[in-house]
Design a protein around this motif. Structure first.
Motif, PDB file in Angstrom:
ATOM      1  N   GLY A   5       3.689  -2.983   8.405  1.00 47.15           N
ATOM      2  CA  GLY A   5       3.123  -3.071   7.063  1.00 47.15           C
ATOM      3  C   GLY A   5       2.760  -4.501   6.697  1.00 47.15           C
ATOM      4  N   VAL A   6       3.639  -5.438   7.055  1.00 47.08           N
ATOM      5  CA  VAL A   6       3.373  -6.856   6.790  1.00 47.08           C
ATOM      6  C   VAL A   6       2.127  -7.306   7.550  1.00 47.08           C
ATOM      7  CG1 VAL A   6       4.238  -9.207   7.103  1.00 47.08           C
ATOM      8  CG2 VAL A   6       5.783  -7.404   6.302  1.00 47.08           C
ATOM      9  N   LEU A   7       2.041  -6.906   8.819  1.00 50.50           N
ATOM     10  CA  LEU A   7       0.896  -7.293   9.645  1.00 50.50           C
ATOM     11  C   LEU A   7      -0.405  -6.727   9.078  1.00 50.50           C
ATOM     12  CD1 LEU A   7      -0.264  -8.565  12.208  1.00 50.50           C
ATOM     13  CD2 LEU A   7       0.302  -6.463  13.435  1.00 50.50           C
ATOM     14  N   LYS A  15      -3.306 -13.078   3.625  1.00 53.50           N
ATOM     15  CA  LYS A  15      -2.171 -13.748   2.981  1.00 53.50           C
ATOM     16  C   LYS A  15      -0.923 -12.893   3.157  1.00 53.50           C
ATOM     17  CE  LYS A  15      -2.797 -11.821  -1.673  1.00 53.50           C
ATOM     18  NZ  LYS A  15      -2.989 -12.142  -3.113  1.00 53.50           N
ATOM     19  N   ARG A  16       0.231 -13.495   2.939  1.00 58.95           N
ATOM     20  CA  ARG A  16       1.491 -12.774   3.095  1.00 58.95           C
ATOM     21  C   ARG A  16       1.704 -11.823   1.913  1.00 58.95           C
ATOM     22  NH1 ARG A  16       2.969 -18.142   4.467  1.00 58.95           N
ATOM     23  NH2 ARG A  16       3.501 -18.384   6.684  1.00 58.95           N
ATOM     24  N   PRO A  17       2.333 -10.676   2.166  1.00 55.48           N
ATOM     25  CA  PRO A  17       2.576  -9.742   1.057  1.00 55.48           C
ATOM     26  C   PRO A  17       3.651 -10.240   0.093  1.00 55.48           C
ATOM     27  CG  PRO A  17       3.566  -8.924   3.078  1.00 55.48           C
ATOM     28  CD  PRO A  17       2.746 -10.112   3.460  1.00 55.48           C
ATOM     29  N   PHE A  35       4.560  -6.405  -4.278  1.00 55.76           N
ATOM     30  CA  PHE A  35       3.525  -7.279  -3.723  1.00 55.76           C
ATOM     31  C   PHE A  35       2.225  -7.058  -4.492  1.00 55.76           C
ATOM     32  CE2 PHE A  35       3.895  -3.344  -1.344  1.00 55.76           C
ATOM     33  CZ  PHE A  35       2.603  -2.832  -1.377  1.00 55.76           C
ATOM     34  N   ASP A  36       1.323  -8.010  -4.382  1.00 54.46           N
ATOM     35  CA  ASP A  36       0.025  -7.878  -5.054  1.00 54.46           C
ATOM     36  C   ASP A  36      -0.753  -6.711  -4.451  1.00 54.46           C
ATOM     37  OD1 ASP A  36       0.537 -10.061  -6.646  1.00 54.46           O
ATOM     38  OD2 ASP A  36      -0.451 -11.490  -5.293  1.00 54.46           O
ATOM     39  N   PRO A  37      -1.410  -5.900  -5.280  1.00 51.83           N
ATOM     40  CA  PRO A  37      -2.183  -4.757  -4.763  1.00 51.83           C
ATOM     41  C   PRO A  37      -3.265  -5.209  -3.794  1.00 51.83           C
ATOM     42  CG  PRO A  37      -1.949  -4.645  -7.151  1.00 51.83           C
ATOM     43  CD  PRO A  37      -1.474  -6.004  -6.749  1.00 51.83           C
ATOM     44  N   VAL A  50      -0.133   1.194   3.657  1.00 51.40           N
ATOM     45  CA  VAL A  50       0.493  -0.124   3.536  1.00 51.40           C
ATOM     46  C   VAL A  50       1.622  -0.088   2.509  1.00 51.40           C
ATOM     47  CG1 VAL A  50       0.125  -2.527   2.868  1.00 51.40           C
ATOM     48  CG2 VAL A  50      -1.570  -1.356   4.285  1.00 51.40           C
ATOM     49  N   ALA A  51       1.391   0.583   1.390  1.00 54.05           N
ATOM     50  CA  ALA A  51       2.424   0.675   0.351  1.00 54.05           C
ATOM     51  C   ALA A  51       3.668   1.378   0.880  1.00 54.05           C
ATOM     52  CB  ALA A  51       1.872   1.413  -0.866  1.00 54.05           C
TER      53      ALA A  51
END
Length: 271
Positions: A5-7, A15-17, A35-37, A50-51
């Motif tokens: 998910g982070v990747l 950018k990083r979540p 995290f930012d949408p 991703v969520a």
């Protein structure tokens, strides 16, 4: 799965979540799954994936098999296989190796899905022979072509130049000698997907594809149809090739996928 998910988030946003003024803030956001949408130009299906992967609750994160069985992932896997099979960059041993890995992953997922379905049927006491279920409502196709029509209708097929053209589509079955539609678990001589310009011209010209060459049917999000078309489903071949069809409604689309998957279940079970 969290790392995936982070990747994905980083690939989609650059950018990083999870970020913050200090390590404590970063840890707090990570544990809370805050995290930012993702940007609005990212498809809803990808945003949902991703969520789920970045959820602060590990139980809510999908397993690898559940993730790969999601329609959008099936689409990507099928597309990847098609690229590997057709692009000059993948040749010789490399093409064979990657193709085999993709096919093995698909076989593993299909086997796992069938095992889960059978377990659910047995636990609920609703197990019925799939070959009996798909013959409900079957009608003779034609005297010339022969066999039974399991499901039929008019759809739009997407051509190679991204144009939707009206076509007649049907699932044809031919029973093995000595079998009838009244049998509890009849055997089939052939199961085919038949495509023609119209039902009236089918006897003169049609394309008949054995279900042994097919692999799956799944919905295609509008964003990935190339023209934001709704109610589209794809039929995936074992070679990586795909045919996309558009129906008039979500119900009609889902019924086509259900019928195709039922027949694939028979073919997988007997093959």
């Amino acid at each position: 799965m969290f790392s995936l998910g982070v990747l994905l988030y980083e690939l989609l946003t650059l950018k990083r979540p999870f970020d913050g003024a200090n390590m404590h803030e970063v840890m707090h956001k990570t544990l809370a799954g805050r995290f930012d949408p993702l940007p609005s130009n990212i498809s809803p299906e990808m945003r949902d994936i991703v969520a789920a992967l970045l959820s602060g609750d590990p139980v809510r994160r999908p397993s690898s098999s559940r993730l790969l069985n999601m329609p959008i992932c099936k689409l990507f896997l099928s597309g990847l296989l098609e690229i590997v099979q057709t692009q000059p960059a993948f040749q010789g041993g490399l093409r064979e190796s990657i193709s085999n890995q993709i096919q093995e992953t698909k076989r593993m997922l299909a086997t796992e899905k069938r095992q889960i379905q059978r377990a659910l049927e047995e636990s609920s006491g609703t197990s019925v022979a799939a070959s009996t279920m798909i013959l409900e409502g079957a009608t003779p196709l034609s005297e010339t072509i022969g066999g039974l029509t399991i499901h039929e209708g008019t759809v739009k097929k997407q051509s190679s130049d991204m144009v939707w053209k009206k076509r007649y589509l049907c699932i044809r079955a031919e029973l093995a000698d000595g079998n009838t539609v009244l049998d509890i678990n009849p055997k089939f001589k052939s199961l085919d997907m038949v495509l023609a310009i119209s039902k009236e011209t089918m006897e003169q010209q049609c394309i008949s594809t054995p279900f042994t060459e097919l692999e799956d049917a799944f919905p295609v999000p509008a964003k990935y149809t190339g023209c934001n078309a709704n109610f589209v489903f794809a039929v995936a071949f074992k070679t990586g090739k795909r045919l996309s069809f558009q129906t008039k409604s979500e119900v009609e689309r889902d019924l086509w996928m259900e019928k195709i998957q039922e027949v694939l279940g028979i073919d997988d079970g007997e093959g």
